[in-house]
Design an enzyme around this catalytic site. Structure first.
Site, PDB file in Angstrom:
ATOM      1  N   GLY A 230       0.769  -1.292  -0.205  1.00 27.86           N
ATOM      2  CA  GLY A 230       0.006  -0.057  -0.153  1.00 27.86           C
ATOM      3  C   GLY A 230       0.794   1.280  -0.003  1.00 27.86           C
ATOM      4  N   GLU A 259       4.459  -6.883   1.433  1.00 29.91           N
ATOM      5  CA  GLU A 259       3.701  -6.974   0.118  1.00 29.91           C
ATOM      6  C   GLU A 259       3.580  -5.980  -0.729  1.00 29.91           C
ATOM      7  OE1 GLU A 259       1.044 -10.326   2.373  1.00 29.91           O
ATOM      8  OE2 GLU A 259       0.008  -8.374   1.733  1.00 29.91           O
ATOM      9  N   ARG A 262       2.107  -1.918  -6.154  1.00 33.06           N
ATOM     10  CA  ARG A 262       2.082  -0.809  -6.899  1.00 33.06           C
ATOM     11  C   ARG A 262       3.547  -0.113  -6.781  1.00 33.06           C
ATOM     12  NH1 ARG A 262      -0.368   3.334  -9.250  1.00 33.06           N
ATOM     13  NH2 ARG A 262       0.380   5.512  -8.392  1.00 33.06           N
ATOM     14  N   ARG A 297      -8.056   2.593 -13.981  1.00 31.59           N
ATOM     15  CA  ARG A 297      -7.822   3.421 -12.728  1.00 31.59           C
ATOM     16  C   ARG A 297      -8.371   4.674 -12.491  1.00 31.59           C
ATOM     17  NH1 ARG A 297      -3.469   4.700 -10.574  1.00 31.59           N
ATOM     18  NH2 ARG A 297      -3.884   4.131  -8.382  1.00 31.59           N
ATOM     19  N   CYS A 330     -17.762   4.395 -25.959  1.00 36.84           N
ATOM     20  CA  CYS A 330     -19.139   5.077 -25.827  1.00 36.84           C
ATOM     21  C   CYS A 330     -19.481   4.905 -24.387  1.00 36.84           C
ATOM     22  CB  CYS A 330     -20.074   4.585 -26.744  1.00 36.84           C
ATOM     23  SG  CYS A 330     -19.638   4.989 -28.600  1.00 36.84           S
ATOM     24  N   TYR A 359      -1.572  -2.055 -11.983  1.00 33.76           N
ATOM     25  CA  TYR A 359      -3.038  -2.128 -12.080  1.00 33.76           C
ATOM     26  C   TYR A 359      -3.446  -1.568 -13.298  1.00 33.76           C
ATOM     27  CZ  TYR A 359      -2.576  -3.030  -7.200  1.00 33.76           C
ATOM     28  OH  TYR A 359      -2.242  -3.698  -6.047  1.00 33.76           O
TER      29      TYR A 359
HETATM   30  C1  LIG Z   1      -3.522  -5.444  -2.861  1.00 36.55           C
HETATM   31  C2  LIG Z   1      -2.617  -5.785  -1.871  1.00 36.55           C
HETATM   32  C3  LIG Z   1      -1.451  -5.357  -1.764  1.00 36.55           C
HETATM   33  C4  LIG Z   1      -0.439  -4.528  -2.434  1.00 36.55           C
HETATM   34  O1  LIG Z   1      -1.120  -3.348  -2.637  1.00 36.55           O
HETATM   35  P1  LIG Z   1      -0.260  -1.953  -3.334  1.00 36.55           P
HETATM   36  O2  LIG Z   1      -1.191  -0.803  -2.931  1.00 36.55           O
HETATM   37  O3  LIG Z   1      -0.405  -2.484  -4.678  1.00 36.55           O
HETATM   38  O4  LIG Z   1       0.781  -1.996  -2.543  1.00 36.55           O
HETATM   39  C5  LIG Z   1      -0.696  -5.804  -0.650  1.00 36.55           C
HETATM   40  N1  LIG Z   1      -1.282  -6.879   0.295  1.00 36.55           N
HETATM   41  C6  LIG Z   1      -2.729  -7.199   0.056  1.00 36.55           C
HETATM   42  C7  LIG Z   1      -3.384  -8.219   1.065  1.00 36.55           C
HETATM   43  C8  LIG Z   1      -3.471  -6.716  -1.045  1.00 36.55           C
HETATM   44  O5  LIG Z   1      -4.582  -7.017  -1.067  1.00 36.55           O
END
Ligand SMILES: *Cc1c(COP(=O)(O)O)cnc(C)c1O
Length: 422
Positions: A230, A259, A262, A297, A330, A359
């Protein structure tokens, strides 16, 4: 694989290269520069040298990207059997894979069990039951229990996954009860929180760690922490986050998993699109050949992607007044950018949509029978190569069954008999 031999290696994708790529492969075209992934990895690794990185495969599951990340010691976070199949196909190490998500259906569980994934993040009590009752807990796997930190969304507008009302994770007391059960079964790794996406403020993780502290106090068996992803692009303050997180993990002897999705791939991606029409008016509409079926997006989140005109060497005057870069479909929401800062634009010009590596094609669709664009990868040496062909029209109907019902209604899932219509 098609080599684009005319290209000279370069350190950035210059505009001449973009023109050559558009000529060679057509538009719209996704271009991923692996050197940008290396730079993003360095940012995260400098701050967290000891963390295991499990790349969130949903951000971009192109095989060349997965293989590149694997070559740099990165694992993956997967939530569907399709994602797991793709990261395994990219030869990622199963021990570095974490299976997560709110579903975890039988097909995903079976492939996870057969491949020997290292971690499973439990999102509900019934998932724990499913894993054990339907085939048994996978040999060698350890569990995270996903906590919903129930943070006040007012602290951050993008905290969509970490607020009490979101579907993700278990409330802290429920998570603790499940984690105790998992620990008693001898397979607990630790707790997992993914607080949201496009987080810019480290205060969010202060809140997360405050929720986690008493839980870890009650779980002496836990030896890992998965803090999810995130991290906003660009400019996330990794050093400030590392300071907070490292003191938390070191005090408790926890190994850290992250994890990022992005954060690793967004800057690497450019969506190259050609201008089909220009309509002057109260608002200038630049109709491009890429739209929401390529890059969803902007329509889905109101996301902002920088768009710039790729220079063809000619001089262009600046343009006064608002400009939208619109897609070919459209649909009012079929837009790449609102109020784009573009000079005079002519039919046939190329536009580069930046920060598009995450994404993008992953969220693309066949809407309006749109065929998916090709993907080009620029490798570490700077040489571009085709990584995914442009979809052919036949892809649109390849899976349709003819009217006579030949073969019936084929609905195949992993190891399950198919229900048949009629
Ligand atoms: C989507 C997601 C991520 C990655 O999120 P980003 O915003 O792309 O870094 C990591 N862990 C989980 C559980 C997610 O659902």
């Amino acid at each position: 694989m098609l080599d684009f031999a005319l290209m000279q290696p370069s350190s950035t994708i210059d505009d001449a290269t973009l023109h050559e790529l558009a000529e060679a492969f057509g538009t719209p075209l996704w271009i991923y520069d692996l050197r940008e992934i290396d730079a993003a990895l360095t940012l995260v690794r400098d701050a967290f040298p000891h963390a295991h990185l499990a790349y969130a495969a949903k951000a971009n599951a192109n095989r060349a990207i997965l293989r590149h990340l694997h070559a740099h010691g990165v694992g993956a976070e997967v939530i569907t059997v399709g994602e797991l199949a793709r990261v395994l196909r990219a030869e990622m190490n199963p021990a570095g894979i974490v299976v997560g998500g709110p579903a975890q259906d039988r097909a995903l569980r079976e492939l996870a069990r057969r491949s020997g994934v290292g971690r499973i993040s439990l999102d509900s009590v019934s998932q724990w039951a499913d894993w054990r009752d339907d085939g048994g807990w996978p040999d060698g796997a350890r569990a995270f229990v996903r906590v919903n930190p129930a943070l006040d969304p007012a602290t951050h507008e993008h905290m969509a996954t970490g607020q009490a009302t979101s579907k993700f994770g278990l409330a802290p007391d429920e998570a603790l009860a499940l984690a105790r059960e998992v620990a008693d079964a001898g397979v607990l790794a630790g707790l997992h929180v993914h607080a949201g996406s496009q987080i810019t403020d480290t205060a969010v993780h202060d809140g997360v760690l405050a929720v986690l502290a008493p839980l870890y106090d009650a779980l002496p068996e836990a030896y890992e922490l998965d803090l999810g992803g995130g991290f906003a692009v660009p400019g996330y303050p990794y050093a400030a986050l590392a300071e907070r997180v490292t003191s938390f993990t070191e005090a408790r002897g926890l190994r850290l998993w992250l994890e990022p999705g992005r954060a690793l791939v967004a800057t690497a991606g450019t969506l190259l699109t050609r201008v089909l029409h220009v309509k002057e008016g109260v608002r200038r509409h630049v109709i491009a050949d890429a739209g929401m079926a390529d890059l969803l997006r902007p329509a889905l989140y109101g996301a902002h992607h920088p768009v710039r005109a790729v220079s063809d060497g000619s001089t262009r005057r600046s343009h006064d007044g608002p400009t939208d870069v619109d897609g070919p479909l459209c649909e009012n929401a079929d837009r790449i950018a609102r109020d784009a800062a573009l000079p005079d634009v002519l039919r046939g010009d190329l536009l580069a949509v930046e920060l598009a590596g995450a994404y993008g094609l992953a969220m693309g669709s066949h809407y309006a029978s749109h065929t998916r664009a090709a993907e080009v990868v620029i490798d570490g040496g700077g040489a571009p190569r085709l990584a995914r062909r442009r979809e052919v029209l036949e892809a649109l109907w390849a899976d349709e069954v003819d009217e006579e019902g030949e073969g019936g209604f084929e609905f195949l899932t992993f190891g399950e008999a198919a229900p048949t219509a009629g």
